[in-house]
Design a protein around this motif. Structure first.
Motif, PDB file in Angstrom:
ATOM      1  N   LEU A  91       9.776  -5.829   2.530  1.00 58.84           N
ATOM      2  CA  LEU A  91       9.196  -6.632   3.602  1.00 58.84           C
ATOM      3  C   LEU A  91       7.780  -6.193   3.960  1.00 58.84           C
ATOM      4  CD1 LEU A  91      12.313  -6.882   5.932  1.00 58.84           C
ATOM      5  CD2 LEU A  91      11.487  -8.567   4.287  1.00 58.84           C
ATOM      6  N   ASP A  92       7.406  -4.967   3.567  1.00 53.23           N
ATOM      7  CA  ASP A  92       6.077  -4.447   3.882  1.00 53.23           C
ATOM      8  C   ASP A  92       5.009  -4.880   2.876  1.00 53.23           C
ATOM      9  OD1 ASP A  92       7.082  -3.143   6.117  1.00 53.23           O
ATOM     10  OD2 ASP A  92       7.602  -1.350   4.947  1.00 53.23           O
ATOM     11  N   SER A  93       5.417  -5.465   1.762  1.00 52.95           N
ATOM     12  CA  SER A  93       4.443  -5.927   0.775  1.00 52.95           C
ATOM     13  C   SER A  93       3.723  -7.155   1.318  1.00 52.95           C
ATOM     14  CB  SER A  93       5.126  -6.279  -0.541  1.00 52.95           C
ATOM     15  OG  SER A  93       5.724  -5.146  -1.097  1.00 52.95           O
ATOM     16  N   THR A  94       2.397  -7.068   1.375  1.00 51.46           N
ATOM     17  CA  THR A  94       1.636  -8.190   1.942  1.00 51.46           C
ATOM     18  C   THR A  94       0.532  -8.685   1.023  1.00 51.46           C
ATOM     19  OG1 THR A  94       0.235  -6.610   3.109  1.00 51.46           O
ATOM     20  CG2 THR A  94       2.092  -7.528   4.336  1.00 51.46           C
ATOM     21  N   THR A  95      -0.030  -7.795   0.211  1.00 52.80           N
ATOM     22  CA  THR A  95      -1.141  -8.232  -0.631  1.00 52.80           C
ATOM     23  C   THR A  95      -0.617  -8.966  -1.861  1.00 52.80           C
ATOM     24  OG1 THR A  95      -1.241  -6.229  -1.995  1.00 52.80           O
ATOM     25  CG2 THR A  95      -2.480  -6.213   0.096  1.00 52.80           C
ATOM     26  N   GLU A  97      -1.422  -8.430  -4.897  1.00 46.19           N
ATOM     27  CA  GLU A  97      -1.120  -7.453  -5.948  1.00 46.19           C
ATOM     28  C   GLU A  97       0.254  -6.811  -5.736  1.00 46.19           C
ATOM     29  OE1 GLU A  97      -2.777  -3.227  -7.665  1.00 46.19           O
ATOM     30  OE2 GLU A  97      -4.231  -4.629  -6.813  1.00 46.19           O
ATOM     31  N   GLU A  98       0.578  -6.439  -4.501  1.00 46.95           N
ATOM     32  CA  GLU A  98       1.888  -5.834  -4.217  1.00 46.95           C
ATOM     33  C   GLU A  98       3.021  -6.819  -4.511  1.00 46.95           C
ATOM     34  OE1 GLU A  98       0.873  -2.754  -0.547  1.00 46.95           O
ATOM     35  OE2 GLU A  98       1.256  -4.873  -0.095  1.00 46.95           O
ATOM     36  N   ILE A  99       2.824  -8.051  -4.111  1.00 45.28           N
ATOM     37  CA  ILE A  99       3.846  -9.070  -4.334  1.00 45.28           C
ATOM     38  C   ILE A  99       4.001  -9.363  -5.824  1.00 45.28           C
ATOM     39  CG2 ILE A  99       4.434 -11.499  -3.920  1.00 45.28           C
ATOM     40  CD1 ILE A  99       3.023 -11.130  -1.145  1.00 45.28           C
ATOM     41  N   THR A 100       2.891  -9.430  -6.542  1.00 44.08           N
ATOM     42  CA  THR A 100       2.933  -9.667  -7.990  1.00 44.08           C
ATOM     43  C   THR A 100       3.639  -8.524  -8.697  1.00 44.08           C
ATOM     44  OG1 THR A 100       0.880 -10.942  -7.875  1.00 44.08           O
ATOM     45  CG2 THR A 100       1.539 -10.119 -10.037  1.00 44.08           C
ATOM     46  N   ASP A 101       3.325  -7.284  -8.321  1.00 40.47           N
ATOM     47  CA  ASP A 101       3.990  -6.122  -8.922  1.00 40.47           C
ATOM     48  C   ASP A 101       5.500  -6.180  -8.684  1.00 40.47           C
ATOM     49  OD1 ASP A 101       1.546  -5.234  -9.790  1.00 40.47           O
ATOM     50  OD2 ASP A 101       1.494  -3.441  -8.515  1.00 40.47           O
ATOM     51  N   GLU A 102       5.912  -6.504  -7.467  1.00 33.29           N
ATOM     52  CA  GLU A 102       7.335  -6.609  -7.154  1.00 33.29           C
ATOM     53  C   GLU A 102       8.015  -7.672  -8.015  1.00 33.29           C
ATOM     54  OE1 GLU A 102       8.978  -5.727  -2.955  1.00 33.29           O
ATOM     55  OE2 GLU A 102       7.176  -6.956  -2.710  1.00 33.29           O
ATOM     56  N   LEU A 103       7.345  -8.795  -8.189  1.00 29.50           N
ATOM     57  CA  LEU A 103       7.903  -9.876  -8.985  1.00 29.50           C
ATOM     58  C   LEU A 103       8.061  -9.460 -10.449  1.00 29.50           C
ATOM     59  CD1 LEU A 103       8.884 -12.776  -9.272  1.00 29.50           C
ATOM     60  CD2 LEU A 103       6.495 -13.462  -9.578  1.00 29.50           C
ATOM     61  N   VAL A 104       7.036  -8.843 -11.008  1.00 28.96           N
ATOM     62  CA  VAL A 104       7.090  -8.407 -12.407  1.00 28.96           C
ATOM     63  C   VAL A 104       8.205  -7.378 -12.589  1.00 28.96           C
ATOM     64  CG1 VAL A 104       5.841  -7.176 -14.233  1.00 28.96           C
ATOM     65  CG2 VAL A 104       4.673  -8.934 -12.890  1.00 28.96           C
ATOM     66  N   ILE A 105       8.310  -6.421 -11.679  1.00 29.21           N
ATOM     67  CA  ILE A 105       9.367  -5.411 -11.771  1.00 29.21           C
ATOM     68  C   ILE A 105      10.738  -6.074 -11.688  1.00 29.21           C
ATOM     69  CG2 ILE A 105      10.426  -3.460 -10.555  1.00 29.21           C
ATOM     70  CD1 ILE A 105       7.492  -2.583  -9.873  1.00 29.21           C
ATOM     71  N   ALA A 106      10.911  -7.030 -10.776  1.00 24.70           N
ATOM     72  CA  ALA A 106      12.190  -7.728 -10.634  1.00 24.70           C
ATOM     73  C   ALA A 106      12.572  -8.457 -11.915  1.00 24.70           C
ATOM     74  CB  ALA A 106      12.132  -8.706  -9.459  1.00 24.70           C
ATOM     75  N   LEU A 107      11.594  -9.022 -12.608  1.00 24.54           N
ATOM     76  CA  LEU A 107      11.866  -9.752 -13.847  1.00 24.54           C
ATOM     77  C   LEU A 107      12.229  -8.823 -15.007  1.00 24.54           C
ATOM     78  CD1 LEU A 107       9.065 -12.464 -13.588  1.00 24.54           C
ATOM     79  CD2 LEU A 107      11.529 -12.771 -13.243  1.00 24.54           C
ATOM     80  N   PHE A 108      11.849  -7.554 -14.909  1.00 21.08           N
ATOM     81  CA  PHE A 108      12.109  -6.584 -15.976  1.00 21.08           C
ATOM     82  C   PHE A 108      13.217  -5.593 -15.644  1.00 21.08           C
ATOM     83  CE2 PHE A 108       8.071  -8.044 -17.546  1.00 21.08           C
ATOM     84  CZ  PHE A 108       8.100  -7.795 -18.902  1.00 21.08           C
ATOM     85  N   ILE A 109      13.698  -5.546 -14.403  1.00 23.60           N
ATOM     86  CA  ILE A 109      14.576  -4.462 -13.959  1.00 23.60           C
ATOM     87  C   ILE A 109      15.852  -4.335 -14.792  1.00 23.60           C
ATOM     88  CG2 ILE A 109      15.808  -5.713 -12.133  1.00 23.60           C
ATOM     89  CD1 ILE A 109      14.486  -2.090 -11.901  1.00 23.60           C
TER      90      ILE A 109
END
Length: 148
Positions: A35-39, A41-53
């Protein structure tokens, strides 16, 4: 007497059937993003990690299974994107830094996994490097198969 046995058996089978159906129809828990991700870049990183986890977890578990027989956890927040870019023409390379955990957040090691992705979203593991080993807490040492 036999009539009562049949009734009792039916009454015992009915709850088992109902519990089985409730369990089978249960909806999976949906994980949320930080919930603290706001930028962007942070949101994109979270999305990429979720797609690869799932792929990352499979590779980590496979590597450590030779050394450790206990349960290993890979948490999204313990995965970082170390590097991302176009290395080969037409492909994107993503390097993940991963700190797998044992028990209640005890780091087991640090690994870097490199994936190569094509324009259709097909991903292939292009490299795996175990860079650091952490000391396993005493209560988990019984699961060590051999040293790293």
């Amino acid at each position: 007497m036999k009539k009562y046995r049949r009734i009792i058996v039916c009454l015992l089978i009915l709850p088992v059937f109902l519990l089985f159906n409730l369990y089978r129809n249960r909806k999976p828990t949906i994980e949320t993003f930080n919930l603290d991700s706001t930028t962007k870049e942070e949101i994109t990183d979270e999305l990429v990690i979720a797609l690869f986890i799932e792929d990352i977890t499979k590779e980590i578990t496979g590597f450590y299974s030779e050394y450790y027989s206990g349960e290993i956890a890979v948490y999204n927040y313990e995965v970082t994107i170390v590097d991302i870019g176009k290395k080969d023409p037409g492909f994107i390379s993503v390097t993940f830094g991963v700190t797998p955990q044992v028990g209640a957040h005890n780091p087991l090691g640090y690994d870097e996994l490199v994936y190569c992705v094509d324009s259709s979203g097909n991903k292939e593991l292009a490299g795996y490097e175990h860079l650091k080993t952490y000391e396993v807490p005493e209560k988990f040492q019984k699961y060590i198969i051999k040293p790293f």
